[in-house]
Write a protein that holds these residues in place. Structure first.
Motif, PDB file in Angstrom:
ATOM      1  N   VAL A 341     -89.989 146.543 -62.117  1.00 27.54           N
ATOM      2  CA  VAL A 341     -89.056 145.725 -61.322  1.00 27.54           C
ATOM      3  C   VAL A 341     -87.773 145.419 -62.077  1.00 27.54           C
ATOM      4  O   VAL A 341     -86.880 144.803 -61.532  1.00 27.54           O
ATOM      5  CB  VAL A 341     -89.646 144.370 -60.852  1.00 27.54           C
ATOM      6  N   ARG A 370     -83.392 146.908 -56.230  1.00 25.57           N
ATOM      7  CA  ARG A 370     -84.063 145.609 -56.172  1.00 25.57           C
ATOM      8  C   ARG A 370     -84.727 145.383 -54.817  1.00 25.57           C
ATOM      9  O   ARG A 370     -85.783 144.797 -54.723  1.00 25.57           O
ATOM     10  CB  ARG A 370     -83.063 144.479 -56.418  1.00 25.57           C
ATOM     11  N   GLN A 374     -90.309 145.036 -55.042  1.00 23.01           N
ATOM     12  CA  GLN A 374     -90.447 143.587 -55.060  1.00 23.01           C
ATOM     13  C   GLN A 374     -91.722 143.175 -55.790  1.00 23.01           C
ATOM     14  O   GLN A 374     -92.624 143.990 -55.992  1.00 23.01           O
ATOM     15  CB  GLN A 374     -90.459 143.055 -53.629  1.00 23.01           C
ATOM     16  N   MET A 375     -91.762 141.901 -56.175  1.00 18.93           N
ATOM     17  CA  MET A 375     -92.873 141.461 -56.997  1.00 18.93           C
ATOM     18  C   MET A 375     -93.485 140.181 -56.436  1.00 18.93           C
ATOM     19  O   MET A 375     -92.788 139.316 -55.941  1.00 18.93           O
ATOM     20  CB  MET A 375     -92.349 141.209 -58.416  1.00 18.93           C
ATOM     21  N   MET A 449     -87.230 141.259 -48.348  1.00 14.95           N
ATOM     22  CA  MET A 449     -86.303 142.267 -48.852  1.00 14.95           C
ATOM     23  C   MET A 449     -86.565 143.626 -48.227  1.00 14.95           C
ATOM     24  O   MET A 449     -85.826 144.568 -48.476  1.00 14.95           O
ATOM     25  CB  MET A 449     -86.447 142.377 -50.370  1.00 14.95           C
TER      26      MET A 449
END
Lengths: 556, 281
Positions: A341, A370, A374-375, A449
């Protein structure tokens, strides 16, 4: 005339009768422990199971006389061999504590004094409770260290706690607890902070010592695997009340109370029941030759200690695939996730995402990616800004990429509904939500996102087992719905087996084995994978079939 | 922190309430000095050496017949103005440098912290005296001098807060969602580091008031403004004949500084609920 001898059961070691502990005004319920009665016999391990906030630790602390000053004993008695511990003067209780009753804590680092050699800490307890002289105490400490399986006791007694590993520290804690040959040992989640292989060793040790000394052990845990491993009898607690108590076989295999059934149904149990995943086309993400070495503690004149978090790591993730990255703490699995990431930069290597090498990109060129990657973070209490509303937290990402605030906000509310929260949650602050709900918010933030790859770093390890099952279900659901790829980082093989298509096992920065989940769990090829699988607590026990089939929410 | 619960938490601390009341009184005194005492505090309005409770001079007069009560009221203006402004300047400078050092780390941190240490090695008061003496005493030079010696502790505090918050997961989450550095600093980190900064700033106002009084005592105050330190300084030669000339300004300084400290402590308890002592009524 033969006398009829009736086997008289031995008097219980600990007899808790109608114990109630009142919480201060304004707490979410009036009693932390509510009219609790149970007995603990000599020579038995009683497991007290429950989720966080069920009052199990409070009970243990009451036995030790270590209740926090904000709570009050409302009613009941705690009888240790026919003396009511609660009415004893403090001096007598101190004699009991550490002498006849001993306790092991969850966090071995904070339970040991960091500025004292470990041998001295054990000696201190001997000095308080036994007439031994200095030489006698020394000899006893070494003997104890040998008994709990610490290597090289003669030298280890002179070490400070920070020199020892987590498992070794817990062994020191056990030696400390055993120093005065207690009759009753209270263990408050003693293996929760430990890795699975270390956990197995500590459980074996506690079981062995209990059998040798015929102690009574009150073992507090939230993990039914551990219960299956160690318990003779089991007591289940919910909201301060005991809902079920019985022998281990009864409770584990024929649970009667709905809450117990719900807990057991939530235990991750499916081992390799997923349909085989077919990898098609080019991988979405391909990592090659990733190296990362952390240097810790170095200074101007000292050489830094090197910790290898990544050595020639190679990993691929295809569209729609869930890859489980499994390993113990410090194995470098989070480092790999964070490198992907872009929160961390590996020393060298390549990470290709749809053919672009992310490692060579300048921060400005990395920015479009980005959105794609995603995290979801581990700690739901630390991963949400406490000063911003939930709606803001979810909408901030799209807004930073140029979406209008009102559109982003509307989308945030929609996403909240998708992850199972009310739309009006958007206007509230994170502290108003429980751990599981916060993790749902975290997932919604990542989804906002519109990513194609989700890195989930231990997303459920901070949650209670029934909540764990729900969040895992949600992750699996959105993965399917959005055709997401996922890198699922976990230390718990049971969880990995439940959600992952492919498993990569990591140890000290090296991926030692990769393969389809079925194959890795069914036919592990590397010795370390076998050791990990072997260390899963409660391997001999299977969730009763009637509960294994239905989802946790319906088990009642 | 919702404002209602904040005030409830603050009001639970009796000493903090007391401090707030005194502070309000001092502020009101300063604001209405011109109404209460229309004449200039420099005017000789009465016979010199009048003891307190004399006719027309509640707290007595000084060696030149100036009203001490008027001096204290006008002095409150100077003390508060200089205390607040210099603290505000120190907060802006200190928090900016500390935030940059803590957020970016690496060489930025090294450079800024060495610069900060440069200021910390020189004793505060000596540096203030030197600066004021060089730039000739005026309100502006006094404020600048006090601000220059006060910012380093704030910079270090802000740096520590930023460093620890920067590694928190919600900040990392903001990074992964593509927030700019400025947005992260102002929206994610700063609001969460405000509590300790507010507390130490409120205590810093007290230090600034003391510094200003000390400067005036040495004759380095603003020659155009009546201040508490100046009053004590000019009365020190006659302290055995006329105690009241130095006693009342001294009491004013004591109460103001005490009030600011109590407020600071109250803010600390109210803003950091986890640290507040339990069971305290």
């Amino acid at each position: 005339m033969a006398a009829i001898s009736v086997a008289e059961p031995p008097p219980p070691l600990l007899d808790v009768r109608g114990l109630s502990i009142a919480l201060p005004d304004g707490a979410d319920r009036p009693f932390a422990v509510d009219n609790l009665s149970f007995t603990l016999n000599p020579d038995e391990i009683l497991c007290v199971v429950g989720e966080s906030g069920s009052g199990k630790s409070m009970t243990a602390h009451a036995v030790m006389g270590l209740l926090p000053p904000s709570v009050r004993l409302a009613a009941g008695g705690l009888f240790f061999r026919d003396t009511n511990v609660l009415t004893q003067p403090e001096a007598k209780r101190r004699e009991l504590r550490g002498g006849r009753i001993a306790m092991i804590f969850q966090e071995p680092m904070t339970a040991l004094n960091p500025l004292m050699r470990v041998g001295e800490q054990v000696e201190e307890s001997l000095r308080a409770h036994t007439p031994l002289d200095r030489a006698g105490r020394r000899a006893r400490v070494q003997e104890l260290f040998a008994q709990v399986g610490l290597p090289n006791p003669a030298e280890l007694v002179r070490s400070y706690p920070f020199r020892l590993s987590g498992g070794q520290r817990q062994r020191v804690m056990i030696a400390l607890a055993l120093a005065c040959e207690p009759d009753l040992l209270i263990a408050d989640e003693p293996t929760t902070a430990l890795d699975v292989t270390t956990q197995k060793q500590i459980l074996d040790l506690i079981r062995r010592i209990q059998a040798e000394r015929h102690m009574g052990v009150m073992f507090i845990t939230h993990d039914f695997g551990v219960v299956a491993e160690i318990a003779h009898r089991v007591a289940v607690m919910q909201n301060g009340k005991m809902v079920e108590i019985g022998t281990a076989a009864e409770v584990l295999n024929r649970p009667r109370h709905p809450y117990t059934r719900q807990l057991i149904a939530a235990v991750p149990h499916t081992m390799g029941q997923r349909a085989a995943f077919a990898r098609v086309g080019e991988p979405l993400l391909r990592a090659e030759g990733i190296n990362k070495i952390f240097r810790v503690g170095g200074g101007l004149f000292r050489k830094a200690k090197e910790v290898v978090a990544g050595h020639e790591i190679a990993l691929t993730i295809h569209a729609g695939e869930t890859v489980g990255l499994v390993g113990e703490s410090g194995s470098g699995k989070s480092t790999l996730g964070r490198s992907i990431v872009g929160l961390m930069k590996p020393d060298n290597g390549h990470i290709f995402f749809r053919g672009t090498d992310l490692m060579t990109l300048a921060p400005r060129d990395f920015r479009p990616f980005r959105r794609e990657i995603q995290m979801v973070f581990q700690d739901p209490y630390a991963s949400l800004n406490p000063r911003r509303t939930v709606g803001d937290i979810i909408a901030q990402g799209p807004v930073a990429f140029g979406e209008s605030p009102s559109v982003a906000r509307a989308k945030a509310e929609e996403l909240l509904g998708l992850v199972g929260l009310d739309g009006n949650a958007a206007g509230r602050y994170p502290h108003e939500f429980s751990g599981g709900q916060r993790q749902r918010i975290s997932i919604a933030r990542a989804l906002a996102m519109g990513p194609s790859l989700l890195i989930a770093d231990e997303p459920v390890s901070a949650l209670d087992v029934s909540v764990q099952a729900q969040v895992l279900g949600l992750l699996d659901d959105i993965r399917r719905r959005f055709n997401l790829s996922m890198l699922f980082i976990t230390h718990d093989l049971r969880i990995a087996s439940r959600v992952c298509d492919t498993i990569a096992v990591m140890r000290r920065g090296v991926i030692v084995e990769t393969g389809p989940a079925d194959r890795v769990f069914g036919d592990p090829r590397h010795a370390y994978t076998r050791a990990l699988l072997d260390a899963i607590p409660g391997r001999g026990w299977h969730v009763p079939a009637e509960l294994a089939q239905c989802p946790a929410e319906l088990a009642q | 922190m919702r404002s209602k619960t904040f005030w409830q938490a603050y009001a639970r601390n009796k000493a903090a309430r007391f401090g707030l009341v005194i502070m309000i009184l001092v502020v009101v005194l300063g604001l209405f000095a011109g109404v209460l005492f229309p004449a200039s505090p420099w005017d000789m309005v009465n016979a010199p050496f009048l003891p307190p409770l004399s006719d027309g001079a509640l707290l007595g007069t000084d060696t030149l017949g100036r009203d001490i009560a008027a001096g204290i009221a006008y002095g409150a203006r100077v003390s508060l103005l200089i205390g607040m402004t210099s603290t505000a300047v120190a907060v802006v400078v200190g928090v900016t440098l500390g935030a940059l050092a803590g957020f970016f780390g690496g060489w930025v941190d090294d450079a800024l912290m060495r610069f900060t240490e440069l200021f910390q090695t020189i004793p505060n008061f000596v540096l203030t005296v030197v600066l004021v003496a060089i730039f000739t005493p005026s309100q502006r030079s006094i404020i600048s001098a006090i601000a220059i010696v006060s910012w380093p502790p704030l910079a270090r505090l802000a740096r520590a807060e930023f460093m620890s918050l920067r590694s928190r997961e919600f900040v990392q989450a903001a990074m992964t969602t593509g927030q700019s550095n400025m947005a992260i600093i102002f929206r994610e980190i700063l609001p969460n580091s405000l509590s300790p900064l507010i507390v130490s700033a409120s205590l810093m106002v007290a230090t600034a008031v003391l510094l200003e009084s000390s400067l005036s005592f040495l004759g380095l105050g603003d020659p155009n403004a009546m201040s508490w330190g100046y009053m004590i300084g000019s009365a020190r030669t006659v302290i055995r004949q006329a105690w009241w000339m130095s006693f009342f300004p001294g009491l004013a300084i004591l109460l103001t500084v005490l009030a600011l400290n109590l407020i600071g402590e109250g803010l600390n308890d109210a803003l950091n609920p986890r640290l507040s002592r339990q069971g305290k009524a």
